[in-house]
Design a protein around this motif. Structure first.
Motif: not given
Length: 119
Positions: A40, A86, A88-90, A118
């Motif tokens: 990220v 999820k 947060e896996d982005t 998203s």
């Protein structure tokens, strides 16, 4: 020189699934461990899942029970099945291959593929 080509990134909604694939540009001769990392922006790259030539597997705690890594040695390909995604896996997901031969070891990296989770 081995090149790794990743496929399967994109935009998905929370709870959906994606499968990434990473294929080597040439047949791999030797022992090779492989896996997926993600990064990220502004954070360090982290290992998501790895699978050794022996078949042993590592998963990051954050993805256990949701992600599954597998490999097809005949196709020189590693897969990452990602379920129940999820937000947060982005991240940008990058494939890695560590090749061990009689002459030494070499680490190869793909260019990365962006996954956005998203609604």
């Amino acid at each position: 020189q081995v090149q790794l080509v990743e496929e399967g990134g994109g935009l998905v909604q929370p709870g959906e699934s994606l499968r990434l694939s990473c294929t080597a540009s040439q047949s791999i001769s030797g022992i090779w461990n492989t896996g997926w990392y993600r990064q990220v922006s502004g954070k360090e790259r982290e290992a998501v899942a790895r699978i050794a030539d022996s078949g042993s597997i590592y998963y990051a705690e954050a993805v256990k029970g949701r992600f599954s890594i597998s490999r097809d040695n005949a196709k020189n390909t590693v897969y990452l099945q990602m379920n129940s995604l999820k937000p947060e896996d982005t991240a940008v997901y990058t494939c890695n291959l560590d090749l061990f031969t009689d002459t030494g070891s070499t680490s190869y990296w793909g260019k990365g593929t962006l996954i956005t989770v998203s609604s």
